[in-house]
Write a protein that holds these residues in place. Structure first.
Motif, PDB file in Angstrom:
ATOM      1  N   ALA A  91       0.886  -1.169   0.000  1.00 51.60           N
ATOM      2  CA  ALA A  91       0.000   0.000   0.000  1.00 51.60           C
ATOM      3  C   ALA A  91       0.918   1.213   0.000  1.00 51.60           C
ATOM      4  CB  ALA A  91      -0.918   0.002   1.211  1.00 51.60           C
ATOM      5  N   TYR A  92       1.293   1.672  -1.189  1.00 48.53           N
ATOM      6  CA  TYR A  92       2.311   2.711  -1.250  1.00 48.53           C
ATOM      7  C   TYR A  92       2.047   3.687  -2.390  1.00 48.53           C
ATOM      8  CZ  TYR A  92       4.387   0.040  -5.138  1.00 48.53           C
ATOM      9  OH  TYR A  92       4.599  -0.625  -6.329  1.00 48.53           O
ATOM     10  N   LEU A  93       2.694   4.827  -2.291  1.00 54.17           N
ATOM     11  CA  LEU A  93       2.797   5.783  -3.379  1.00 54.17           C
ATOM     12  C   LEU A  93       4.253   5.885  -3.805  1.00 54.17           C
ATOM     13  CD1 LEU A  93       0.490   8.771  -2.335  1.00 54.17           C
ATOM     14  CD2 LEU A  93       0.076   7.091  -4.132  1.00 54.17           C
ATOM     15  N   GLN A  94       4.476   6.046  -5.104  1.00 55.59           N
ATOM     16  CA  GLN A  94       5.832   6.142  -5.651  1.00 55.59           C
ATOM     17  C   GLN A  94       5.889   7.277  -6.661  1.00 55.59           C
ATOM     18  OE1 GLN A  94       8.071   2.470  -6.559  1.00 55.59           O
ATOM     19  NE2 GLN A  94       8.188   3.232  -8.659  1.00 55.59           N
ATOM     20  N   THR A  95       6.900   8.102  -6.535  1.00 60.09           N
ATOM     21  CA  THR A  95       7.022   9.268  -7.408  1.00 60.09           C
ATOM     22  C   THR A  95       7.389   8.862  -8.830  1.00 60.09           C
ATOM     23  OG1 THR A  95       9.351   9.561  -6.841  1.00 60.09           O
ATOM     24  CG2 THR A  95       7.729  10.724  -5.476  1.00 60.09           C
ATOM     25  N   LEU A  96       7.004   9.724  -9.786  1.00 57.53           N
ATOM     26  CA  LEU A  96       7.306   9.484 -11.199  1.00 57.53           C
ATOM     27  C   LEU A  96       8.169  10.566 -11.819  1.00 57.53           C
ATOM     28  CD1 LEU A  96       3.740   8.411 -12.436  1.00 57.53           C
ATOM     29  CD2 LEU A  96       5.695   6.908 -12.007  1.00 57.53           C
ATOM     30  N   SER A  97       8.291  11.705 -11.155  1.00 56.62           N
ATOM     31  CA  SER A  97       8.894  12.848 -11.855  1.00 56.62           C
ATOM     32  C   SER A  97       9.996  13.548 -11.060  1.00 56.62           C
ATOM     33  CB  SER A  97       7.796  13.867 -12.197  1.00 56.62           C
ATOM     34  OG  SER A  97       7.093  14.266 -11.031  1.00 56.62           O
ATOM     35  N   LEU A  98      10.621  12.858 -10.121  1.00 55.64           N
ATOM     36  CA  LEU A  98      11.745  13.481  -9.433  1.00 55.64           C
ATOM     37  C   LEU A  98      12.942  13.576 -10.378  1.00 55.64           C
ATOM     38  CD1 LEU A  98      11.698  11.922  -5.838  1.00 55.64           C
ATOM     39  CD2 LEU A  98      10.812  14.129  -6.606  1.00 55.64           C
ATOM     40  N   PRO A  99      13.793  14.567 -10.225  1.00 56.62           N
ATOM     41  CA  PRO A  99      14.931  14.732 -11.133  1.00 56.62           C
ATOM     42  C   PRO A  99      16.054  13.735 -10.835  1.00 56.62           C
ATOM     43  CG  PRO A  99      14.983  16.405  -9.420  1.00 56.62           C
ATOM     44  CD  PRO A  99      13.698  15.655  -9.233  1.00 56.62           C
ATOM     45  N   ALA A 100      16.992  13.661 -11.775  1.00 55.44           N
ATOM     46  CA  ALA A 100      18.268  12.945 -11.607  1.00 55.44           C
ATOM     47  C   ALA A 100      18.102  11.465 -11.295  1.00 55.44           C
ATOM     48  CB  ALA A 100      19.094  13.616 -10.504  1.00 55.44           C
ATOM     49  N   GLY A 101      17.057  10.847 -11.823  1.00 52.10           N
ATOM     50  CA  GLY A 101      16.888   9.417 -11.639  1.00 52.10           C
ATOM     51  C   GLY A 101      16.446   8.986 -10.260  1.00 52.10           C
ATOM     52  N   LEU A 102      15.948   9.913  -9.455  1.00 52.84           N
ATOM     53  CA  LEU A 102      15.518   9.601  -8.096  1.00 52.84           C
ATOM     54  C   LEU A 102      14.074   9.109  -8.080  1.00 52.84           C
ATOM     55  CD1 LEU A 102      17.005  12.636  -6.154  1.00 52.84           C
ATOM     56  CD2 LEU A 102      17.580  10.231  -5.745  1.00 52.84           C
ATOM     57  N   THR A 103      13.789   8.163  -7.199  1.00 55.90           N
ATOM     58  CA  THR A 103      12.434   7.675  -6.970  1.00 55.90           C
ATOM     59  C   THR A 103      12.214   7.555  -5.470  1.00 55.90           C
ATOM     60  OG1 THR A 103      12.413   6.407  -9.043  1.00 55.90           O
ATOM     61  CG2 THR A 103      10.784   5.820  -7.379  1.00 55.90           C
ATOM     62  N   LEU A 104      11.120   8.121  -4.991  1.00 50.83           N
ATOM     63  CA  LEU A 104      10.767   8.053  -3.577  1.00 50.83           C
ATOM     64  C   LEU A 104       9.503   7.221  -3.432  1.00 50.83           C
ATOM     65  CD1 LEU A 104      11.215   9.049  -0.631  1.00 50.83           C
ATOM     66  CD2 LEU A 104       9.732  11.000  -1.190  1.00 50.83           C
ATOM     67  N   ARG A 105       9.528   6.323  -2.461  1.00 52.76           N
ATOM     68  CA  ARG A 105       8.383   5.441  -2.234  1.00 52.76           C
ATOM     69  C   ARG A 105       8.043   5.467  -0.749  1.00 52.76           C
ATOM     70  NH1 ARG A 105       8.801  -0.649  -4.458  1.00 52.76           N
ATOM     71  NH2 ARG A 105      10.856  -0.329  -3.551  1.00 52.76           N
TER      72      ARG A 105
END
Length: 379
Positions: A91-105
Motif C-alpha cells: 500500500a504505497y505511493l511512488q514518485t514518477l517525476s523526481l529529477p536525476a533518476g531519483l524515486t521516492l516510495r
C-alpha cells in the motif's frame, strides 16, 4: 512502556489518502493472481502446508496520479486445511517525476534487498523461495516505511537504494522503535553480448528490533507458522548481508523460445544474540539453473543450504539443512503456469526436532493463473 511514533504505522493508509487528492487520474489497473497447489507432505521451513491450498493469492490495484506518482494496493490471501489468512502486502505511493533518476516510495512495500525479495512469489521459477529467504526473511520481506532509489547516469545499469522501516513485519512484534530496520542495496547489470546479460548486487539490512538483553537466534512462532502464514524471520540477528549474481542467455536476446538463467545468492546473519562471537552466525546460500527449452516449457534445478546457530545462554549448537528442488513447468499462456516440483531435504539427525518436517521428500503440484493487467517481471 515507551510510546511508539505512529509515523511509519500510518503510512499505508496515508499514502492513498494523499494520492486521492491529486486531480488528474487515469483508469486504475486491476489484477488477480491465483496460486493453487497440492503438497504431498510438510517440509522443514516450508512455505505451504500439506494438502490442497491457496498460497499468495493476490488482488492488486494500481493507479497513476497524473505525472506525479503512482499508487499500488495489494491484498493477499493464503488458505490451507488449518486456517485462512488475509493481509495487506503493499500500500504505497511512488514518485514518477523526481529529477536525476531519483524515486521516492512511501507506505508498505517489498524491500529491494537481494535478488528475489522485490519480486512477487508468483513470478518465481520454483514453488517456494530458497531456504535462506524462508529462514532469514520470512519468505519475502515487506514492511511500512520510506524508500529512496537512484538510477545512476552510467552506461551500465547501476541502481542504489536506501530504505527505513518500522521493522514490525520482520520481527512480528511491536519493537517500540520508529525505525526498526533500515537497508542499503546496490545493483549493477549489463549485456555481455547480444545473447548474454548479467546482474549483480549486494545488500545490507540492519535489524534494530532485537533487544540487547533478550534477543536470540530464533524467532519463535506457533505451531502453524511453518504452514505459510508467518512472515517474520525464523532466524534473526543484528546484521544481514546479502550478495546475488544472475546470468542469462537467450539466442540474440529473444527469450520467448529459449532461455537459460543461472542465479545464486549468499546470506550471512551476524550477532544472533549478545553472547555471539565472530564465529557464531547464521548463513545460507543457493544456486539455481532454469532452462526454457521450448516456448511453453521450462525445467529447473536448485540446491541450497542454511547453517544456523541455536543459542543456549552463552553457548551455541550448530544445525544445518540442505534442500534440492527439481521442477518442470508448462505455460500454456503467458498468464498461466502449471508446475510439478520434487523437493528433497537433508537434515542432520540431531536437528530433526528443530527443522520439524513430516517427510524429507515432497511432491508439489502448483497452478498459477492471472487476470487483468500486471507488472512486467524484473530481470
Amino acid at each position: 512502556m515507551k510510546m511508539k511514533s505512529t509515523l511509519l504505522r500510518t503510512l499505508p493508509l496515508a499514502v492513498f489518502l494523499a494520492g486521492a487528492a491529486q486531480a488528474e487520474l487515469s483508469a486504475p489497473e486491476i489484477s488477480l493472481t491465483i496460486d493453487a497447489y497440492h503438497k504431498s507432505h510438510d517440509n522443514a521451513l516450508g512455505g505451504r502446508a500439506e494438502g490442497w491450498g491457496l498460497s499468495h493469492t493476490e488482488l492488486a490495484v494500481k493507479q497513476q496520479f497524473g505525472n506525479l506518482m503512482t499508487g499500488k494496493l495489494t491484498a493477499v490471501m493464503e488458505s490451507n486445511k488449518h486456517e485462512t489468512d488475509f493481509s495487506i502486502e503493499e500500500a504505497y505511493l511512488q514518485t514518477l517525476s523526481l529529477p536525476a533518476g531519483l524515486t521516492l516510495r512511501g507506505g508498505r512495500f517489498l524491500s529491494d534487498i537481494g535478488y528475489l525479495n522485490g519480486q512477487h512469489p508468483h513470478a518465481d521459477s520454483f514453488v517456494e523461495r530458497p531456504l535462506l529467504y524462508r529462514a532469514f526473511l520470512g519468505g519475502h520481506y515487506y514492511d511500512d516505511g520510506l524508500g529512496l532509489s537512484l538510477v545512476m547516469p552510467t552506461d551500465l545499469y547501476w541502481r542504489i537504494s536506501a530504505e527505513a522501516f518500522d521493522g514490525d513485519k520482520l520481527a512480528e512484534t511491536d519493537s517500540g522503535r520508529t525505525i526498526g530496520t533500515w537497508a542499503l542495496s546496490t545493483t549493477l547489470g549489463g549485456d555481455l553480448s547480444d545473447s548474454q546479460s548479467w546482474q549483480a548486487g549486494v545488500s545490507y539490512l540492519r535489524n534494530r528490533t532485537l533487544a540487547e538483553e533478550e534477543h536470540d537466534h530464533h524467532h519463535h512462532h506457533d505451531e502453524h507458522d511453518h504452514e505459510g502464514h508467518s512472515h517474520g524471520a525464523e532466524y534473526t540477528g543484528k546484521h544481514l548481508y546479502l550478495a546475488d549474481l544472475v546470468w542469462k542467455w537467450a539466442p540474440q536476446g529473444n527469450n520467448r523460445n529459449q532461455q537459460l538463467t543461472l542465479s545464486a545468492e549468499y546470506a550471512r546473519v551476524t550477532d544472533p544474540n549478545e553472547h555471539a562471537g565472530n564465529n557464531e552466525y547464521h548463513e545460507g546460500w543457493y544456486g539455481s539453473a532454469v532452462y526454457r527449452f521450448a516456448p511453453q516449457w521450462s525445467a529447473g534445478l536448485r540446491h541450497g543450504r542454511v547453517d544456523v546457530q541455536m543459542g543456549h545462554g552463552d553457548h551455541f549448537h550448530e544445525g544445518s539443512l540442505e534442500e534440492t528442488a527439481v521442477m518442470l513447468a508448462w505455460n500454456p499462456t503467458h498468464t498461466q503456469t502449471l508446475r510439478l516440483q520434487y523437493t528433497n531435504q537433508n537434515v542432520r539427525k540431531d536437528w530433526r526436532d528443530t527443522f520439524a518436517a513430516e517427510s524429507d521428500d515432497v511432491l508439489t503440484l502448483q497452478y498459477i493463473i492471472s487476470f487483468g493487467a500486471h507488472d512486467a517481471h524484473s530481470f
